[in-house]
Design a protein around this motif. Structure first.
Motif, short mmCIF file in Angstrom:
data_model
loop_
_atom_site.label_atom_id
_atom_site.label_comp_id
_atom_site.label_asym_id
_atom_site.label_seq_id
_atom_site.Cartn_x
_atom_site.Cartn_y
_atom_site.Cartn_z
N UNK A 271 4.42 -9.75 7.45
CA UNK A 271 4.21 -8.96 6.24
C UNK A 271 3.18 -7.87 6.51
N UNK A 272 3.20 -6.84 5.69
CA UNK A 272 2.29 -5.72 5.88
C UNK A 272 1.78 -5.23 4.52
N UNK A 273 0.68 -4.49 4.51
CA UNK A 273 0.17 -3.94 3.25
C UNK A 273 1.29 -3.20 2.52
N UNK A 274 1.39 -3.42 1.20
CA UNK A 274 2.50 -2.85 0.44
C UNK A 274 2.03 -1.85 -0.61
N UNK B 130 -0.63 -8.55 -0.11
CA UNK B 130 0.08 -8.65 1.16
C UNK B 130 -0.82 -8.29 2.34
#
Ligand SMILES: Cc1cc2nc3c(=O)[nH]c(=O)nc-3n(C[C@H](O)[C@H](O)[C@H](O)COP(=O)(O)OP(=O)(O)OC[C@H]3O[C@@H](n4cnc5c(N)ncnc54)[C@H](O)[C@@H]3O)c2cc1C
Ligand code: FES
Lengths: 461, 98
Positions: free
Chosen positions: B55-58, B66
């Motif tokens: 997951x990655x910053x959203x 996230x």
């Protein structure tokens, strides 16, 4: 014993800053809290620090916040940046607000509270939206405003003014926009025509909006009438799949920014017990707010996009009227001038909300967005799929809160901010009930996760 | 880590040293922690505790959670809400080194 503030404002955006300016001018003891590193809110994020290159790329609307920011910085109020509000509750003296500052919890007490914490982007549960390489358009803009960071190449997808604005800003900065996939349903244009009358009451805004739309259509690969967007790729996004007039297309890309308009951040008001109403036109839950920001809870006001989405100028006016109302209730200072200002503000706020109807109607999200299906992740925190949610909704569960205990959807760290709305849509579809009947997720403390150590160090109330 | 998908708008921005997963890097001073990770080419910043997926910053505004990383020994910090400081120690929450 803590100092007791006369007015605590959460959020240093246009609404919060304007309210604080009015209240501190009248001599009230005011505290403004904000989680960002500097004042300005979403629109004027980092404006005080941004370099000339950033200002040029971000455009005139960004720089136009300078006078407001300067008045706020000169106001005689306490301002705490970089604090995250994690809990608020009623207190014998009014309200107590608990915040995290550099990992430590501190509490403040205030007799009156204004929630001006703004909006967030509408969560869009499409297949693959949880993959690295996908973020919101707002996120892209925040990276540009506060970190001067630009994508090398990007696909923009969705609908709404912020998406077009970002396209414009990226273009000005020389970013390669592979495509802008516009999901605005064609029928929206027809439905919006009667609202042109409302839009015409703010001609400058209308003209600016039209210009922004037209320029992007000419200057970048602009694909309209898009539906059923999916992000493809294994671990990381490698492309976007979309449909136009029944035909499916793929574009290769490793960075996609999504946007479908804004919804108010209602969690704080909900935590304090403010009733929520479903706004079918804007397709979101809203806190019931009076003309001067008042709520059914004594001493609690809400202003700006945290109440109803209206944009920066409206937020500024709403903040001002809320601040004045606070002052008037404190000093019975009902001078004739104040009365006139108040009347003018009320009129302008009503008119601007009406004019906003054009944007709301034009960019109302397409119906397919509210119908996620299959293994599309709806709750990102607990990794719950649309089909799992629909299966429970089909059994006739009472609403999203019951659904939460059956599926864990909405139980994660984000407290349902990224799934709540879509859980509601899925329940509404499965049970063929209107959204207004499907209650929003209940909000429980803490507003953001806090660890036991921080709780233990929390100063005595 | 791969080639970054991002670049700085500013030419030769002033730099600040930070330590990511034990390795020292120079990045533009103005970055948030999440921005710094993107700038350095971290496509993903954590593994989902349930599915193990990356997951990655959203949202970059504190609402999606996230972007959780550990910062100077404090766990589960939202990387998008923190600015980098000199020699800040950031650990991404990926099982293998990212
Ligand atoms: C990502 C994003 C980008 C936007 N960009 C633009 C733009 O470029 N131009 C434009 O016209 N409009 C933009 N908007 C629309 C914007 O909502 C309004 O223009 C305007 O900023 C609203 O003002 P406000 O004062 O109501 O709230 P905001 O300006 O949103 O201010 C709210 C403030 O509350 C703070 N806050 C929120 N939660 C907490 C918490 N838990 N603890 C502490 N502080 C908190 C935030 O840090 C923020 O500074 C954007 C909206 C979003 C979500
Ligand atoms: S990126 Fe969403 S909370 Fe940090």
């Amino acid at each position: 014993m803590n100092k007791i503030y006369d007015y605590l404002v959460i959020g240093a955006g246009p609404a919060g800053m304007s309210a604080a300016i009015e209240a501190s001018k009248a001599g009230l003891c005011v505290l403004v809290l904000d989680q960002a590193a500097s004042a300005g809110g979403q629109i004027y994020r980092n404006l005080g620090q941004a370099g000339s290159k950033q200002a040029k790329v971000l455009g005139p609307d960004y720089v136009s916040g300078k006078p407001l920011l300067a008045r706020f910085m000169a106001a005689k109020c306490d301002y705490q940046p970089l604090v995250q509000v994690w809990h608020i509750e009623a207190h014998e003296k009014g309200f107590v607000v608990a915040v995290l500052v550099s990992g430590e919890s501190i509490t403040y007490v205030t007799s009156h509270l204004l929630l001006a914490n703004g909006a967030m982007e509408r969560p869009i549960a499409i297949a693959g939206w949880d993959k690295p390489g996908v973020m919101t358009a707002g996120a892209g803009q925040i990276l540009l405003k506060s970190s001067a960071l630009l994508p090398k190449q990007v696909v923009l997808a969705g609908s709404g003014p912020l998406l077009l604005l970002l396209a414009q800003q990226y273009r000005a900065a020389g970013v390669t926009i592979t495509a802008l996939l516009d999901t605005t349903p064609k029928s929206n244009y027809w439905y919006a025509i009667p609202w042109l009358v409302a839009g015409l009451t703010t001609p400058t805004q209308l003209f600016k909006g039209l210009w922004l739309t037209l320029v992007q259509r000419i200057k970048i690969p602009y694909i309209s009438g898009v539906s059923h967007i999916e992000v493809i790729g294994k671990e990381h996004a490698s492309g976007v799949r979309y449909t136009v007039s029944g035909k499916v297309y793929d574009i290769a890309c490793n960075l996609i920014m999504l946007h479908q308009g804004l919804i108010p951040q209602t969690q704080m008001a909900q935590l304090l017990g403010c009733p929520q109403v479903w706004n079918d036109f804007k397709q979101c839950w809203q806190t019931q707010v009076g003309a001067a920001g008042q709520t059914p809870i004594d001493g609690l006001q809400v202003a700006g996009d945290a109440g109803a989405i209206g944009g920066a100028y409206l937020a500024q006016l709403e903040g001002r009227i809320a601040g004045l109302a606070r002052v008037n209730s404190a000093a019975e200072l009902r001078s004739r001038r104040n009365k006139l200002v108040n009347l003018w503000l009320r009129f302008r706020i009503k008119q601007l909300h009406w004019a906003r109807g054009l944007i709301d109607r034009l960019y109302q999200p397409a119906a397919w967005l509210s119908e996620p299906s299959g293994d599309t992740v709806v709750c990102r925190c607990e990794q719950v799929s649309a089909e799992a949610i629909t299966a429970i909704a089909n059994t006739g569960c009472a609403g999203v809160n019951q659904l939460k205990s059956f599926t864990r959807a909405g139980m994660g760290a984000c407290q349902g901010r990224q799934c709540g709305l879509n859980l509601g849509y899925l329940v509404a579809h499965a049970q063929q009930r209107p959204m207004s009947e499907v209650e929003p997720l209940t909000v429980r403390p803490p507003l953001s996760p806090i660890c036991l150590g921080q709780l233990a160090r929390r100063s005595e109330l | 880590m791969t080639d970054s998908l991002f670049r700085s708008l500013i030419k030769d921005p002033p730099q600040c040293p930070i330590v990511v997963n034990g390795v020292e890097h120079q990045v533009p001073v103005q970055l948030s922690v999440a921005a710094a990770l993107l700038y350095l080419g971290h496509l993903a910043t954590r593994q989902h505790p349930v599915s193990g997926e990356p997951r990655a910053p959203f949202c970059h505004m504190g609402v999606c959670f996230e972007c959780l990383v550990s910062i100077d020994g404090q766990h589960k910090q939202r990387a998008c809400l923190r600015q980098i400081t000199p020699y800040m120690c950031i650990e991404t929450l990926m099982a293998g080194l990212n």
